[in-house]
Motif scaffolding. Structure first.
Motif, short mmCIF file in Angstrom:
data_model
loop_
_atom_site.label_atom_id
_atom_site.label_comp_id
_atom_site.label_asym_id
_atom_site.label_seq_id
_atom_site.Cartn_x
_atom_site.Cartn_y
_atom_site.Cartn_z
N ASP A 72 0.84 -1.20 0.00
CA ASP A 72 0.00 0.00 0.00
C ASP A 72 0.87 1.26 0.00
O ASP A 72 2.11 1.18 0.02
CB ASP A 72 -0.97 0.00 1.17
N GLN A 73 0.23 2.43 -0.02
CA GLN A 73 0.96 3.69 -0.11
C GLN A 73 1.91 3.88 1.07
O GLN A 73 3.05 4.31 0.90
CB GLN A 73 -0.01 4.86 -0.18
N ALA A 74 1.45 3.56 2.27
CA ALA A 74 2.28 3.75 3.46
C ALA A 74 3.55 2.89 3.40
O ALA A 74 4.65 3.35 3.73
CB ALA A 74 1.48 3.44 4.72
N GLU A 75 3.39 1.64 2.98
CA GLU A 75 4.55 0.75 2.89
C GLU A 75 5.50 1.21 1.79
O GLU A 75 6.73 1.18 1.95
CB GLU A 75 4.10 -0.69 2.65
N ASP A 77 5.85 4.31 0.70
CA ASP A 77 6.53 5.52 1.17
C ASP A 77 7.67 5.17 2.11
O ASP A 77 8.72 5.82 2.10
CB ASP A 77 5.53 6.44 1.88
N GLU A 78 7.48 4.15 2.93
CA GLU A 78 8.54 3.72 3.85
C GLU A 78 9.77 3.23 3.08
O GLU A 78 10.91 3.51 3.45
CB GLU A 78 8.02 2.62 4.77
N ARG A 115 5.25 14.85 1.91
CA ARG A 115 4.55 13.68 2.46
C ARG A 115 5.56 12.69 3.04
O ARG A 115 5.34 12.11 4.11
CB ARG A 115 3.71 13.00 1.38
#
Length: 278
Positions: A72-75, A77-78, A115
């Motif tokens: 997903d986006q959060a992963e 971005d990490e 972000r």
């Protein structure tokens, strides 16, 4: 450590800005990382393909109950954040308080960078578009466009039009971002950096909260002058050098009347806003 990014329309003095920032012992500014266009965007394409494969395997092999969920986006971005942090810290030492990267194209990616790094700071250098056009002509000449500095030639016209378009896009994008995120962007003008490098350097380092001791500012300015960086006196032109001439007002002899008019028509409102005399 704290993170910052430096940007500006290409040929606006971003490399000089980077050198000044990097000359401070508490600041490490590298370039050009191109962390968004050369890493994040291609990586997103890889991850999207990976996710499509997982979806297909889950449907065809595991009857809708796959072992792995998509990234997903959060992963994502990490993953990107970790890559950028490692790159930024590569040149840092125990004195470094801020790490940053200069890439002109960040003018298009500031929202994504913020972000990824919500506490980041942004430097934006803006230069008279007429000066930018001339600098791009010199850069194009070095890249093999033999008639880029020949008025009337097709390469000359294309270089001017490209400079105008990219300058307006960059300035407009950063202005909109700065309006949405007050206090995040420190904007400086190339002409002011020429006129008062000590004063502008003091403002830049004050923005980061690092030392602005007069002796240190003097040391930074001396180390990043045109003469120090090129071994040539300011005004001595070298068309083969990235640092071509180091003077202001070159557009008055390099640009024909048609090009000047074109720049005024397409950029006049922003030129007035940025206090560039017509």
């Amino acid at each position: 450590m704290n993170v910052f990014f430096a940007c500006g329309s290409a040929k606006s003095g971003t490399t000089w800005l980077q050198r000044i920032l990097d000359a401070h012992p508490e600041v490490c500014c590298s370039g050009e990382g191109h962390f968004v266009d050369r890493f994040s965007v291609p990586a997103a394409q890889v991850v999207n393909a990976y996710n499509r494969g997982l979806t297909n395997d889950g449907r065809m092999v595991y009857e809708g109950r796959p072992y792995y969920q998509g990234v997903d986006q959060a992963e994502f971005d990490e993953i990107v954040r970790g890559f950028i942090v490692k790159r930024l810290h590569a040149r840092a030492d125990n004195r470094t308080r801020w790490v940053g990267d200069k890439t002109p194209a960040y003018t298009r990616h500031l929202k994504q960078l913020l972000r990824l790094f919500p506490e980041a700071r942004i430097f934006h250098i803006v230069r008279d578009p007429r000066e930018v056009a001339v600098s791009r002509m010199g850069h194009s000449l070095r890249a093999g466009a033999s008639e880029a500095m020949t008025p009337g030639a097709e390469q000359y016209r294309q270089t001017i039009e490209g400079a105008v378009r990219l300058w307006r896009e960059a300035v407009t994008a950063v202005d909109a971002f700065a309006h949405e995120h007050p206090g995040v962007v420190h904007e400086l003008r190339y002409v002011d950096l020429h006129a008062d490098p000590r004063g502008e350097a003091e403002k830049m380092f004050g923005f980061l909260g690092v030392s602005t001791a007069p002796a240190l500012i003097e040391q930074v300015v001396a180390a990043t002058s045109f003469e120090a960086l090129t071994g040539r006196p300011r005004g001595q032109e070298d068309l083969a050098s990235f640092l071509r001439k180091g003077v202001l007002g070159d557009w008055k002899t390099r640009l024909d009347a048609e090009s000047v008019q074109l720049i005024h028509e397409r950029c006049g409102d922003l030129m007035r806003e940025k206090r560039f005399a017509a």
